[in-house]
Motif scaffolding. Structure first.
Motif, PDB file in Angstrom:
ATOM      1  N   MET A 158       9.248  -5.973   1.934  1.00  0.00           N
ATOM      2  CA  MET A 158       7.930  -6.516   2.290  1.00  0.00           C
ATOM      3  C   MET A 158       6.848  -5.441   2.256  1.00  0.00           C
ATOM      4  O   MET A 158       5.699  -5.717   1.904  1.00  0.00           O
ATOM      5  CB  MET A 158       8.003  -7.187   3.673  1.00  0.00           C
ATOM      6  N   GLN A 159       7.201  -4.205   2.598  1.00  0.00           N
ATOM      7  CA  GLN A 159       6.224  -3.110   2.491  1.00  0.00           C
ATOM      8  C   GLN A 159       5.893  -2.835   1.028  1.00  0.00           C
ATOM      9  O   GLN A 159       4.766  -2.446   0.703  1.00  0.00           O
ATOM     10  CB  GLN A 159       6.787  -1.855   3.156  1.00  0.00           C
ATOM     11  N   ALA A 160       6.879  -3.064   0.157  1.00  0.00           N
ATOM     12  CA  ALA A 160       6.665  -2.805  -1.270  1.00  0.00           C
ATOM     13  C   ALA A 160       5.646  -3.756  -1.883  1.00  0.00           C
ATOM     14  O   ALA A 160       5.045  -3.437  -2.918  1.00  0.00           O
ATOM     15  CB  ALA A 160       7.995  -2.911  -2.018  1.00  0.00           C
ATOM     16  N   VAL A 161       5.447  -4.931  -1.261  1.00  0.00           N
ATOM     17  CA  VAL A 161       4.465  -5.882  -1.797  1.00  0.00           C
ATOM     18  C   VAL A 161       3.124  -5.780  -1.087  1.00  0.00           C
ATOM     19  O   VAL A 161       2.272  -6.660  -1.236  1.00  0.00           O
ATOM     20  CB  VAL A 161       5.001  -7.328  -1.704  1.00  0.00           C
ATOM     21  N   GLY A 162       2.941  -4.731  -0.267  1.00  0.00           N
ATOM     22  CA  GLY A 162       1.634  -4.482   0.311  1.00  0.00           C
ATOM     23  C   GLY A 162       1.483  -4.662   1.805  1.00  0.00           C
ATOM     24  O   GLY A 162       0.395  -4.438   2.350  1.00  0.00           O
ATOM     25  N   LEU A 163       2.541  -5.081   2.504  1.00  0.00           N
ATOM     26  CA  LEU A 163       2.447  -5.244   3.958  1.00  0.00           C
ATOM     27  C   LEU A 163       2.599  -3.904   4.655  1.00  0.00           C
ATOM     28  O   LEU A 163       3.321  -3.011   4.176  1.00  0.00           O
ATOM     29  CB  LEU A 163       3.529  -6.203   4.467  1.00  0.00           C
ATOM     30  N   SER A 164       1.900  -3.770   5.783  1.00  0.00           N
ATOM     31  CA  SER A 164       2.099  -2.583   6.611  1.00  0.00           C
ATOM     32  C   SER A 164       3.456  -2.677   7.297  1.00  0.00           C
ATOM     33  O   SER A 164       4.102  -3.732   7.292  1.00  0.00           O
ATOM     34  CB  SER A 164       0.987  -2.469   7.660  1.00  0.00           C
ATOM     35  N   HIS A 165       3.879  -1.568   7.921  1.00  0.00           N
ATOM     36  CA  HIS A 165       5.186  -1.578   8.596  1.00  0.00           C
ATOM     37  C   HIS A 165       5.191  -2.617   9.724  1.00  0.00           C
ATOM     38  O   HIS A 165       6.169  -3.377   9.871  1.00  0.00           O
ATOM     39  CB  HIS A 165       5.486  -0.191   9.169  1.00  0.00           C
ATOM     40  N   ALA A 166       4.095  -2.691  10.493  1.00  0.00           N
ATOM     41  CA  ALA A 166       4.030  -3.657  11.599  1.00  0.00           C
ATOM     42  C   ALA A 166       4.055  -5.086  11.083  1.00  0.00           C
ATOM     43  O   ALA A 166       4.727  -5.959  11.655  1.00  0.00           O
ATOM     44  CB  ALA A 166       2.762  -3.419  12.426  1.00  0.00           C
ATOM     45  N   GLN A 167       3.336  -5.337   9.982  1.00  0.00           N
ATOM     46  CA  GLN A 167       3.329  -6.670   9.406  1.00  0.00           C
ATOM     47  C   GLN A 167       4.708  -7.051   8.871  1.00  0.00           C
ATOM     48  O   GLN A 167       5.153  -8.193   9.022  1.00  0.00           O
ATOM     49  CB  GLN A 167       2.290  -6.752   8.291  1.00  0.00           C
ATOM     50  N   ALA A 168       5.366  -6.082   8.246  1.00  0.00           N
ATOM     51  CA  ALA A 168       6.700  -6.339   7.711  1.00  0.00           C
ATOM     52  C   ALA A 168       7.693  -6.641   8.821  1.00  0.00           C
ATOM     53  O   ALA A 168       8.511  -7.562   8.709  1.00  0.00           O
ATOM     54  CB  ALA A 168       7.172  -5.142   6.885  1.00  0.00           C
ATOM     55  N   VAL A 169       7.621  -5.874   9.898  1.00  0.00           N
ATOM     56  CA  VAL A 169       8.516  -6.114  11.036  1.00  0.00           C
ATOM     57  C   VAL A 169       8.237  -7.490  11.641  1.00  0.00           C
ATOM     58  O   VAL A 169       9.160  -8.243  11.987  1.00  0.00           O
ATOM     59  CB  VAL A 169       8.355  -5.009  12.094  1.00  0.00           C
ATOM     60  N   GLY A 170       6.947  -7.836  11.765  1.00  0.00           N
ATOM     61  CA  GLY A 170       6.588  -9.141  12.306  1.00  0.00           C
ATOM     62  C   GLY A 170       7.093 -10.276  11.432  1.00  0.00           C
ATOM     63  O   GLY A 170       7.609 -11.279  11.932  1.00  0.00           O
ATOM     64  N   ALA A 171       6.967 -10.131  10.110  1.00  0.00           N
ATOM     65  CA  ALA A 171       7.437 -11.173   9.189  1.00  0.00           C
ATOM     66  C   ALA A 171       8.953 -11.308   9.245  1.00  0.00           C
ATOM     67  O   ALA A 171       9.495 -12.422   9.227  1.00  0.00           O
ATOM     68  CB  ALA A 171       6.986 -10.848   7.771  1.00  0.00           C
ATOM     69  N   ALA A 172       9.657 -10.185   9.337  1.00  0.00           N
ATOM     70  CA  ALA A 172      11.113 -10.227   9.421  1.00  0.00           C
ATOM     71  C   ALA A 172      11.568 -10.870  10.725  1.00  0.00           C
ATOM     72  O   ALA A 172      12.530 -11.652  10.758  1.00  0.00           O
ATOM     73  CB  ALA A 172      11.691  -8.816   9.296  1.00  0.00           C
TER      74      ALA A 172
END
Length: 533
Positions: free
Chosen positions: A471-485
């Motif tokens: 998810m970070q590879a497609v442009g999300l920040s670490h916090a956004q990626a953790v939230g999405a997961a």
């Protein structure tokens, strides 16, 4: 069904004091008059059942337009349920006192007026008050339509009468969310009530015109005031507890505990009083009939499972799968279509087949539908969602018809309104339990699954790290990626909770089949009277 109405006229029938079947009630209707009256009665049932569910999906819209919170808006549902729960058991007394025709038609007209008042409500307080009125006057509509359909059809077409009633009773809860969602999204929420006005007027007119001269005998029985007050207390406390329990965190709330105690004490006092009363407001002696007691039990449990699944699946689709209210309703629509198509054929078959066989078929079909839904996956598509609903449509086509036939088998004609009212009251109460408990069980099961998933996934878990990195590879920040997961984990937990519920429902449906076979043989189209219980 009440076999005494359809037995060969060779002798007295149970509960009819040596009266021949022909004298059991008014002569049946024929021809076009029969068809038009049957449709009008079905509209009455459809309108009442529809209104018990149509507001559910509109609460957010109603609350927003009236400037109140969603939790306050839920009283629009609670008020109707409480008033309807109290009024349904009074059906037997009202119809015995004023006649079945008069009670039903007046109930429809008052319901129509109350619906109009709901539609022009100017505040939440006024809407709740009019919903209370709407629920209170609607009690005799379902049992009244059932009793009148039985009365206007010849005995050998009793199955057809019950088929018409069961179709409208089953299809209306499915149409409610679809229609309510569409009206709220595209027109205006008052129209979920205002659409009842023309339907109610048509229903009342076409019922009164042919049936006014066929009014059933009346008797001046004093009203059981004490029994009514006790009924009002325990049913009111129970409905408020069920409708507000989840929001109040159930028994962690002193108010819920008090409501439960009031309901239990009130219920015990009511039963004791009714059993000793000469003219009870509710005839509990009906439970002396094995068919009525066991049939009603199976009816209630089966309906609770059916109602709970109809509530949970749209909720899951809307909150976790991204479906809007209309599409969530369309998933369930095929089951209603199948039920409407198959019910007339089921009615014909049931004139020759023991209702216990068709009831077993309905439970088996329900179980298969629930088992199919217990195989849902996170990427389930619309087609996979619809297939189990088609199977459920097969179950719906015979469920109500079979259970009513079994429950009312052997009931004397003059007791049919009371028996119908008591059976429907029990079913509605079971539905209230299901509506309240299903979402609570679902949320708690989700919490349990989420905890177990979290235990298997740590911050250093390779699968977790890989998901975050993608998810970070497609442009999300670490916090956004953790939230999405994390959101995906929650969705998975809710899916597992949904699957658990459907699997448990399937086993319950299977376990109800032996209960059905403890009853006596029941034929919707006639047959030998059952042995005395």
């Amino acid at each position: 069904m009440a076999d005494q109405d359809s037995s060969p006229p060779t002798g007295p029938t149970p509960g009819s004091a040596a009266a021949p079947p022909a004298a059991a009630g008014p002569a049946p209707l024929t021809g076009v008059t029969l068809g038009v009256t049957a449709i009008a009665l079905a509209l009455g049932t459809f309108m009442q059942v529809l209104d018990s569910t149509i507001a559910n999906v509109s609460i957010n819209t109603i609350s927003g337009n009236l400037g109140v919170s969603t939790s306050q808006g839920t009283w629009v549902i609670t008020s109707f349920a409480v008033a309807n729960g109290v009024s349904v058991p009074l059906t037997g007394w009202l119809m015995g006192r004023y006649g079945v025709v008069k009670t039903f038609v007046v109930s429809v007209l008052l319901f129509t007026i109350a619906s109009f008042l709901c539609g022009i409500s100017w505040s939440l307080t006024s809407l709740i008050g009019f919903r209370l009125l709407q629920g209170l006057v609607s009690g005799p509509m379902i049992p009244g339509s059932q009793a009148l359909l039985i009365m206007i059809f010849p005995a050998h077409k009793r199955g057809t009468a019950l088929a018409i009633w069961s179709m409208t009773t089953l299809v209306a809860p499915i149409c409610g969310p679809i229609l309510g969602g569409y009206i709220s999204d595209n027109i205006a929420w008052p129209w979920i009530f205002l659409i009842n006005v023309p339907v109610g007027l048509i229903c009342a007119f076409f019922c009164w015109r042919p049936l006014a001269s066929r009014e059933t005998p009346t008797r001046k029985v004093p009203i059981d005031t004490t029994g009514f007050m006790l009924l009002l207390i325990w049913v009111g406390a129970l409905q408020v507890m069920l409708d507000t329990g989840k929001e109040a965190d159930w028994f962690n709330s002193p108010a819920i505990v008090v409501e439960l105690l009031v309901a239990i004490v009130g219920f015990i006092a009511w039963v004791i009083w009714e059993l000793g009363e000469k003219h009870p407001i509710v005839d509990l002696s009906l439970f002396k009939s094995k068919n009525f007691a066991l049939g009603t039990l199976a009816f209630c449990l089966g309906y609770a499972v059916f109602f709970g699944s109809n509530l949970l699946q749209p909720l899951w689709l809307q909150t976790r799968m991204g479906y809007i209210a209309t599409w969530a309703g369309l998933v369930a629509a095929p089951s209603g279509v199948v039920a409407v198509i198959l019910t007339p054929f089921a009615a014909r078959i049931m004139q020759k087949v023991d209702a216990r066989w068709t009831a077993s078929l309905s439970m088996a079909a329900f179980a298969l539908s629930f088992f199919m839904r217990s195989e849902f996956t996170p990427d389930v598509d619309f087609k996979a969602l619809v297939w189990p609903m088609l199977v459920q449509g097969v179950a719906m086509s015979t469920f109500f018809l079979s259970m009513v036939t079994i429950s009312l088998n052997g009931i004397a004609p003059h007791q049919l309104p009371s028996a119908s009212g008591l059976s429907n009251f029990s079913r509605i109460t079971a539905g209230s339990f299901a509506a309240s408990l299903v979402t609570t069980i679902w949320d708690r099961s989700e919490s349990l699954h989420q905890t177990r998933l979290a235990e298997t996934m740590g911050s250093n878990d390779p699968a977790w790290l890989a998901a975050v990195e993608r998810m970070q590879a497609v442009g999300l920040s670490h916090a956004q990626a953790v939230g999405a997961a994390t959101a995906q984990v929650v969705n998975q937990a809710y899916l597992l909770a949904t699957v658990d519920f459907f699997r448990a429902s399937a086993w319950l449906a299977v376990l109800l089949i032996p209960c059905i076979w403890l009853t006596n043989k029941a034929m919707s189209g006639g047959g030998a009277p059952p042995p005395a219980d």
